[in-house]
Motif scaffolding. Structure first.
Motif, short mmCIF file in Angstrom:
data_model
loop_
_atom_site.label_atom_id
_atom_site.label_comp_id
_atom_site.label_asym_id
_atom_site.label_seq_id
_atom_site.Cartn_x
_atom_site.Cartn_y
_atom_site.Cartn_z
N SER A 5 29.97 3.16 49.14
CA SER A 5 29.85 4.62 49.11
C SER A 5 30.72 5.25 50.20
O SER A 5 31.39 6.26 49.97
CB SER A 5 28.38 5.04 49.31
OG SER A 5 27.59 4.60 48.24
N LYS A 6 30.71 4.64 51.37
CA LYS A 6 31.58 5.13 52.45
C LYS A 6 33.04 5.01 52.06
O LYS A 6 33.85 5.90 52.33
CB LYS A 6 31.31 4.34 53.74
CG LYS A 6 29.96 4.59 54.37
CD LYS A 6 29.77 3.73 55.62
CE LYS A 6 28.40 3.95 56.24
NZ LYS A 6 28.19 3.06 57.41
N LYS A 8 34.28 5.07 49.03
CA LYS A 8 34.61 6.10 48.03
C LYS A 8 34.78 7.46 48.67
O LYS A 8 35.72 8.21 48.35
CB LYS A 8 33.52 6.16 46.97
CG LYS A 8 33.83 7.16 45.86
CD LYS A 8 32.83 7.11 44.73
CE LYS A 8 33.22 8.07 43.62
NZ LYS A 8 32.28 8.01 42.47
N ASN A 9 33.89 7.83 49.59
CA ASN A 9 33.98 9.13 50.25
C ASN A 9 35.27 9.25 51.06
O ASN A 9 35.93 10.29 51.05
CB ASN A 9 32.78 9.35 51.16
CG ASN A 9 31.50 9.58 50.39
OD1 ASN A 9 31.55 9.89 49.20
ND2 ASN A 9 30.35 9.43 51.05
N SER A 10 35.62 8.16 51.74
CA SER A 10 36.85 8.17 52.53
C SER A 10 38.07 8.27 51.63
O SER A 10 39.00 9.03 51.90
CB SER A 10 36.93 6.90 53.38
OG SER A 10 38.16 6.82 54.07
N SER A 12 38.37 9.59 48.66
CA SER A 12 38.52 10.90 48.01
C SER A 12 39.19 11.91 48.93
O SER A 12 39.74 12.90 48.45
CB SER A 12 37.16 11.42 47.55
OG SER A 12 36.31 11.64 48.65
N SER A 13 39.16 11.66 50.24
CA SER A 13 39.77 12.60 51.18
C SER A 13 41.25 12.28 51.47
O SER A 13 41.92 13.04 52.15
CB SER A 13 39.00 12.59 52.51
OG SER A 13 39.14 11.33 53.17
#
Length: 325
Positions: A5-6, A8-10, A12-13
């Motif tokens: 999850s981390k 994926k969040n990273s 996307s930025s």
């Protein structure tokens, strides 16, 4: 929040995330599909599962030594952390790959604050070295750096003209010698031109083949000496250009070049053209060299700085998305 999850969040930025996804499509389709297939029949981290995981990693071009490290570490963490589900093992696998790549600190770009930064490009003919030199020039120009090229691959027919054409297209200077001229003399001229015109970056395209391996390595060592005499600390970076489609054969090339050229990193070309993107992990583990840039397409802008999180998410997106659904 879990590791995936981390990740994926990273991802996307990141500004280059779309290019990573499209450039690593072949590797993702192959790797993710095989891992998902393995997970469908998951009955625990047993001998059968570990053997099949080893086969997936070998097919992804990690090589036998690196693949064995990954399998052993997945097994150890599964036992220590009492991982039971396929989803947990998939997350563990990506985390192990991440840890294996980052086992040594990455050195930042060795910029010469006092003058010209000299980058030597080395590698065998056919690896994409000359085109990569032009793509790197384009990259640094986008960083508002003044760039000069030195066409020192004087033994490959057409290489000098090829780089000169790229320089004309980019509207930057290219210092060149005659065909079959001494490559080191071209680098001397290139260093002097770059100093005289106060350039920020000098990118040197070097010979990829001479009469034999010993001659080539001697020539590369000579080139390093002459640029060091012209500009203090040069070459500040020496990057090996490797064709990702050659897989494990590229690693044996790297060992030879490292002896003569004291490599500081690898530029991995044509990664979009192979389904075996695991070569990135093998390079770091076996050669202890960081991947500096990766080629994700044919266009000038398709040479991207390597980003581990983007790479891991791009090759694992298939089963990462599955876990979230």
């Amino acid at each position: 929040m879990g590791f995936l999850s981390k990740l994926k969040n990273s991802f996307s930025s990141k500004k280059d995330h779309d290019r990573y996804l499209s450039g690593l499509e072949k590797s993702r389709n192959s790797f993710s599909e095989k891992i998902r297939r393995l997970s469908l029949n998951f009955a625990g981290v047993n001998e059968e599962f570990l053997e099949e995981l080893m086969m997936v990693l070998l097919e992804a071009d990690l090589g036998i030594h690196t693949a064995q490290k990954v399998v052993d570490e997945v097994e150890n963490r599964a036992l220590d952390q009492k991982l039971k589900s396929a989803d947990q093992i998939e997350e563990c696998l990506i985390e192990v790959l991440s840890d294996l790549y980052t086992q040594e600190d990455e050195k930042p770009f060795n910029e010469n604050k006092e003058g010209v930064t000299v980058i030597m490009m080395v590698g065998v003919n056919g690896s994409g070295k000359t085109t990569t030199a032009a793509k790197l020039a384009n990259y640094f120009m986008a960083q508002d750096k003044s760039v000069c090229l030195a066409a020192a691959d004087t033994f490959r027919a057409g290489a000098v003209d090829q780089l000169a054409q790229w320089a004309e297209r980019l509207n930057i200077p290219c210092v060149k010698g005659r065909e079959n001229a001494d490559p080191s003399s071209v680098l001397v001229d290139g260093c002097r031109y770059a100093k005289e015109h106060q350039m920020d970056i000098l990118i040197c395209d070097t010979a990829g083949r001479l009469q034999n391996k010993v001659n080539l390595m001697n020539e590369l060592a000579k080139m390093r000496r002459v640029v060091g005499k012209e500009i203090e600390g040069a070459p500040h970076e020496t990057w090996l250009v490797l064709d990702a489609t050659t897989g494990q054969n590229g690693l044996s090339q790297a060992e030879i070049f490292n002896e003569a050229a004291d490599l500081s990193g690898v530029v991995l070309t044509k990664l979009d053209g192979t389904a075996k993107g695991g070569i990135v992990i093998a390079i770091k583990d076996q050669l202890h060299l960081g991947v500096k840039f990766i080629g994700l397409g044919e266009q000038l802008e398709d040479l991207k700085p390597f980003d581990l999180e983007s790479y891991l998410y791009s090759i694992g997106k298939g089963f990462i998305d599955h876990e979230e659904n």
